[in-house]
Design an enzyme around this catalytic site. Structure first.
Site, short mmCIF file in Angstrom:
data_model
loop_
_atom_site.label_atom_id
_atom_site.label_comp_id
_atom_site.label_asym_id
_atom_site.label_seq_id
_atom_site.Cartn_x
_atom_site.Cartn_y
_atom_site.Cartn_z
NE ARG A 62 -3.95 1.93 2.34
CZ ARG A 62 -4.28 2.67 3.39
NH1 ARG A 62 -3.65 2.50 4.55
NH2 ARG A 62 -5.24 3.56 3.30
CG HIS A 66 -1.48 5.37 -0.18
ND1 HIS A 66 -2.19 5.88 0.88
CD2 HIS A 66 -2.31 4.47 -0.78
CE1 HIS A 66 -3.40 5.31 0.94
NE2 HIS A 66 -3.48 4.44 -0.06
CG ASN A 94 -1.16 8.91 3.02
OD1 ASN A 94 -1.62 7.93 2.45
ND2 ASN A 94 -0.51 9.88 2.40
CG HIS A 193 -8.15 -3.91 -0.88
ND1 HIS A 193 -9.18 -3.02 -1.04
CD2 HIS A 193 -7.04 -3.14 -0.71
CE1 HIS A 193 -8.73 -1.77 -0.97
NE2 HIS A 193 -7.43 -1.82 -0.77
#
Ligand code: HEM
Ligand code: NAG
Ligand code: NAG
Ligand code: NAG
Ligand code: NAG
Length: 319
Positions: A62, A66, A94, A193
């Site tokens: 992740r 990001h 975040n 996910h």
């Protein structure tokens, strides 16, 4: 004389073409001469971190995502607040959510010991994501290298360009398309996910919605640890079946209306991505090869190359 000039020009032209190309393109061999042991060193740090905390695999994948969605894959997410930097770490998607900063800082300091000033934090993020996938049974891929680190961060872009758990399918498709990623890439990447956890406040609206796109038994189970008015930070697995292994159960869950986030379930709710979810739910091999290809594509978003940016000495601060 004329032929000498033309020869010189040819050589110069070739050199120019070579230089322009080597500035613009990432390459898996980028550190072969400047830091041949970089990837081994990074892998050791990543493996150790995940062996202590298996969720870290999810967090590191992740973290790369990001990073790449804000100013490109330039390690801007790693910068802390300072006189010149307004940290992305405090952006809504975040803050109190993204993990793994210390693991990357640690990998960086190990790599600095063997090759000072050679390996960028942005490349460490990309390698860590791949190593994390492999560790938890996901696909491997060859990581392209040569990204440099930003000297800036952009909090407002982090707030606006990262997708949110309540976004519609159209919004998700459009956010990814502005990064050069197709709807198919978006669905494959959402398959990350298959591992990791989400906090109650990110899926509360969905589990209390009594909507037709959620399995009632699944909603009841999730409500036990995610009350309507408390427990915002309580965690639940994004993939209820195999939360710590990388597989295609995420897509099988969507077909059973057991997606945790609203943004998960919209991928299979009568829209144009249903057939992709269906395909991945039936074919793990296809999902994993598409995921790997999409991770490479995501890792290619607007890298700083050549003389742009810098190689930070510390990932959390500019030089
Ligand atoms: C499609 C749009 C996406 C949305 C709306 C979204 C949203 C979220 C949210 C809300 C969480 C839980 C955060 C928390 O509760 O603290 C999460 C976790 C996670 N996301 Fe996504 N995400 C998306 C796409 C992606 C992509 C493309 C990747 C990677 C390729 C990814 C990887 C992860 C992972 C691995 C976790 C678990 C992290 C952990 O346990 O530390 N997500 N995501
Ligand atoms: C950087 O910021 C993080 C998160 O805000 C914090 O935990 C860490 O201690 C900071 N690192 C340094 C060296 O200031
Ligand atoms: C962040 O990005 C926006 C949009 O590109 C730009 O207008 C703004 O100046 C940037 N902010 C910083 C702090 O760089
Ligand atoms: C819990 O999250 C909701 C929704 O994000 C927010 O409105 C509320 O203030 C939060 N409650 C606490 C105690 O932080
Ligand atoms: C799954 O996908 C792979 C790779 O595209 C393909 O070779 C294979 O035939 C597919 N398997 C099934 C059962 O469709």
């Amino acid at each position: 004389m004329a032929s000498y000039i033309s020869y010189t020009c040819t050589v110069l032209t070739l050199l120019l073409i070579f230089c322009v190309q080597s500035e613009a393109k990432l390459s898996s061999k980028f550190y072969d001469s400047t830091c041949p042991n970089a990837l081994t060193k990074i892998r050791t740090v990543i493996r150790t971190a995940i062996s202590r905390d298996r969720r870290m695999a999810a967090s590191l994948i992740r973290l790369h995502f990001h990073d790449c969605f804000v100013q490109g894959c330039d390690a801007s997410i790693l910068l802390n607040d300072s006189c010149t930097i307004t940290s992305e770490k405090n952006a809504a998607p975040n803050m109190n959510s993204v993990r793994g900063y210390r693991v990357i800082d640690n990998a960086k300091s190990q790599v600095e010991k063997i090759c000072p000033g050679a390996v960028s934090c942005a490349d460490i993020l990309a390698v860590a994501a791949r190593d994390a996938s492999v560790y938890v049974g996901g696909p491997s891929w060859t990581v392209k290298l040569g990204r440099r680190d930003s000297t800036t961060a952009n909090l407002s872009l982090a707030n606006t360009q990262l997708p949110g758990f309540g976004d519609s399918l159209d919004t998700l498709i459009s956010l990814f398309s502005t990064k050069g990623l197709s709807a198919r890439d978006m669905v494959a990447l959402s398959g990350a996910h298959t591992i990791g956890q989400a906090q109650c406040f990110t899926f509360r609206t969905r589990i209390y919605s009594d909507a037709s796109d959620i399995n009632a038994g699944f909603a009841t189970t999730r409500k036990r640890k995610c009350p309507a008015y408390a427990g915002n930070a309580t965690l639940a697995p994004l993939d209820l079946v195999t939360p710590t292994s990388f597989d295609n159960n995420y897509f099988k869950n969507l077909i059973k209306k057991k997606g945790l986030l609203a943004s998960d379930q919209v991928l299979f709710s009568g829209g144009c991505t249903d057939s992709i979810v269906d395909e991945y739910s039936k074919n793990r091999t296809k999902f994993e090869s598409d995921f790997a290809a999409a991770m490479i594509k995501m890792g290619d978003i607007s890298p700083l190359t050549g003389s742009k940016g810098q190689i930070r000495k510390l990932c959390y601060a500019v030089n």
